[in-house]
Design an enzyme around this catalytic site. Structure first.
Site, PDB file in Angstrom:
ATOM      1  N   HIS B  36      13.497  -2.644   2.243  1.00  0.00           N
ATOM      2  CA  HIS B  36      13.733  -2.007   0.945  1.00  0.00           C
ATOM      3  C   HIS B  36      14.296  -0.599   1.105  1.00  0.00           C
ATOM      4  CE1 HIS B  36      11.546  -5.414  -0.691  1.00  0.00           C
ATOM      5  NE2 HIS B  36      12.032  -5.079  -1.860  1.00  0.00           N
ATOM      6  N   LYS B 103       2.174  -9.257  -4.302  1.00  0.00           N
ATOM      7  CA  LYS B 103       0.854  -9.248  -4.932  1.00  0.00           C
ATOM      8  C   LYS B 103       0.559  -7.872  -5.507  1.00  0.00           C
ATOM      9  CE  LYS B 103      -2.138  -7.975  -1.102  1.00  0.00           C
ATOM     10  NZ  LYS B 103      -3.513  -7.763  -0.747  1.00  0.00           N
TER      11      LYS B 103
HETATM   12  S1  SF4 Z   1      -7.599 -11.339   1.008  1.00  0.00           S
HETATM   13 FE1  SF4 Z   1      -8.537  -9.417   1.668  1.00  0.00          FE
HETATM   14  S2  SF4 Z   1      -7.808  -9.072   3.716  1.00  0.00           S
HETATM   15 FE2  SF4 Z   1      -6.475 -10.596   2.791  1.00  0.00          FE
HETATM   16  S3  SF4 Z   1      -4.749  -9.446   1.885  1.00  0.00           S
HETATM   17 FE3  SF4 Z   1      -6.319  -9.650   0.309  1.00  0.00          FE
HETATM   18  S4  SF4 Z   1      -7.561  -7.798   0.474  1.00  0.00           S
HETATM   19 FE4  SF4 Z   1      -6.389  -7.989   2.359  1.00  0.00          FE
END
Ligand code: SF4
Lengths: 292, 191
Positions: B36, B103
């Protein structure tokens, strides 16, 4: 290679690839509670499938295999130095085998030497007791959820939080609100009321050694724990922050004394990929039994 | 469940709304911090990579080479998207991206760019490294591997029924904003 080293490597493998039963049950339960056909339900279904797949393939549940935190309960006279050396070797070998990602970075140079061993990693806490038993618990705590941990200094005017239990409740729920969408929920809270800035966070993390359904022996804290979970789940944040009924799977709250001048509430957030296991170690270094 | 297959046309993207559960089949390009920043600073996109009507995935996959010398993705969960907020909006507009997967959601500049040029933000399930890796059927190519290293390179991935949720659509709606304000109001009733 010593038997203890083998045991620690197996502890790391299992912690990384298998969610402990108590957490798994919490996830299964929340999957049943979510409304059918919602995105909250489908998120939990994917999480559930991921848990099964990781176990079956013996691969990390999440690619961020987290900070490596050992808690050792040991008898008087236990050789901590040898244990620490063995644990560091076990971590290096487990990393080579792919149970842990190359996940530890030199904070000054930005270099990752790929071993997961360096200042502060792994992090080992020793605690002596009068019994002859040795047990080793391991928590792997991911970065995404670590980033949403928060420490509040009471009173907090903005949150109308005074130095009392209601003030604690307010800041804990604020932490839940702020963490939404970021820490890979549904989450589990570990909280410490009191202590100093360092011990507060440390005690908050130790709460993760408690099983999800256990109850706090202190009635006031027990009430607060139940209330936090119930209230958080009524906010509609849901898995991944998509909206839904499951925001928290549990809240575990401990207390430590504080100075008259300070009042900290430290909140650690654990993601759904709650990796925690423990073993009781026999005198020869073999695993006697699993703790979770 | 909505099936979204390549080509990712403006028409298909505009039909998606916040809260839709979608399974994507087609090509994804991974790109995270290094890519990016590089593109935003005017870095040249490798000729073979065509981001027009493309989808970029915020992911640093774990990729191994098998005995036959083929790449195999063993873990491929999303990384936190908000770190790309300073760059994402411009990159969407400049390259004609139709989708961004990650995410945690993104901010107002990205939301505005999604509306302006017809793009959506897809939220993958954080931590679901194994399930998502199973949806990756083939690694077609990798670019800028030497320059940025494996997690930061551009991986061209062929995916099948890759599960995501639309949390920011091309009409200016953000599920993250909605859920935040709703939960904040609910909390204030309970304090
Ligand atoms: S599940 Fe937990 S360890 Fe895995 S990306 Fe999400 S916050 Fe990080």
């Amino acid at each position: 290679m010593s038997l203890l080293q083998d045991s620690l490597i197996e502890l790391i493998r299992r912690t990384s690839a298998e969610i402990p039963d108590d957490v798994h049950q919490g996830i299964v339960q929340s999957l049943e509670n979510e409304k059918k056909g919602t995105i909250a339900e489908s998120a939990l279904k994917i999480i559930e499938r991921n848990i099964e797949l990781a176990k079956q393939k013996s691969q990390p549940i999440c690619q961020d295999t987290g900070s490596i935190i050992f808690y050792v309960e040991c008898p008087v006279g236990f050789d901590q130095i040898t244990f620490e050396e063995t644990a560091r070797e076990a971590v290096q070998l487990a990393t080579k085998k792919g149970y842990l990602r190359q996940n530890s970075v030199d904070s000054l140079t930005g270099k990752n030497d790929g071993t997961n061993v360096g200042p502060g990693s792994p992090n080992i806490h020793f605690h002596q007791h009068r019994s002859a038993e040795t047990s080793v618990s391991l928590v792997l705590k991911g970065g995404g959820c670590e980033n949403v941990g928060a420490q509040y200094s009471l009173p907090n005017e903005k949150l109308k939080a005074n130095r009392d239990l209601d003030g604690c409740r307010r800041v804990i729920l604020d932490a839940v609100l702020q963490a939404q969408g970021k820490g890979c929920g549904p989450g589990i809270l570990g909280v410490c009321i009191g202590g100093d800035r360092a011990s507060g966070y440390e005690f908050s993390k130790q709460q993760f050694l408690r099983k999800i359904p256990d109850r706090n022996p202190n009635p006031e804290l027990d009430k607060l724990e139940q209330d936090i979970v119930e209230t958080a789940n009524a906010l509609g944040i849901g898995p991944m922050g998509f909206g839904g009924k499951t925001t928290l799977l549990g809240a575990k709250i401990g207390v430590a004394n504080r100075l008259p001048a300070s009042f900290f509430v430290s909140v650690s957030y654990m993601c759904w990929a709650f990796r925690r296991q423990g073993v009781e170690i026999a005198a020869d270094g073999k695993i006697n039994r699993w703790l979770y | 469940m909505i099936q979204l297959s390549a080509p990712f046309t403006l028409e298909k993207i505009a039909a998606l709304k916040v809260g839709d559960a979608v399974e994507i089949s087609g090509i994804l390009y991974t790109g995270r911090d290094a890519v990016h920043k590089y593109l935003h600073d005017g870095g040249e996109l490798p000729k073979e990579v065509n981001l027009q009507d493309g989808i970029i995935y915020h992911c640093g996959p774990v990729v191994l080479k098998d005995e036959q010398g083929n790449w195999k993705v063993t873990a491929a969960g999303p990384t936190t998207s908000i770190r790309e907020e300073p760059y994402q909006g411009d990159i969407i507009k400049q390259f004609g991206l139709r989708g961004v997967i990650g995410k945690g959601g993104m901010g107002s500049r990205t939301l505005a760019a999604c509306k302006e040029s017809g793009c959506v933000y897809f939220h993958a399930i954080g931590g679901a490294a194994q399930v998502l890796a199973e949806c990756i059927k083939r690694v077609r190519n990798v670019y800028l591997l030497e320059k940025f290293g494996s997690p930061e390179a551009i991986w061209e991935l062929e995916v099948e029924r890759f599960p995501v949720v639309v949390t920011m659509d091309s009409h200016g709606n953000s599920l993250h904003e909605e859920v935040f304000s709703r939960s904040q109001a609910e909390l204030s009733k309970r304090l």
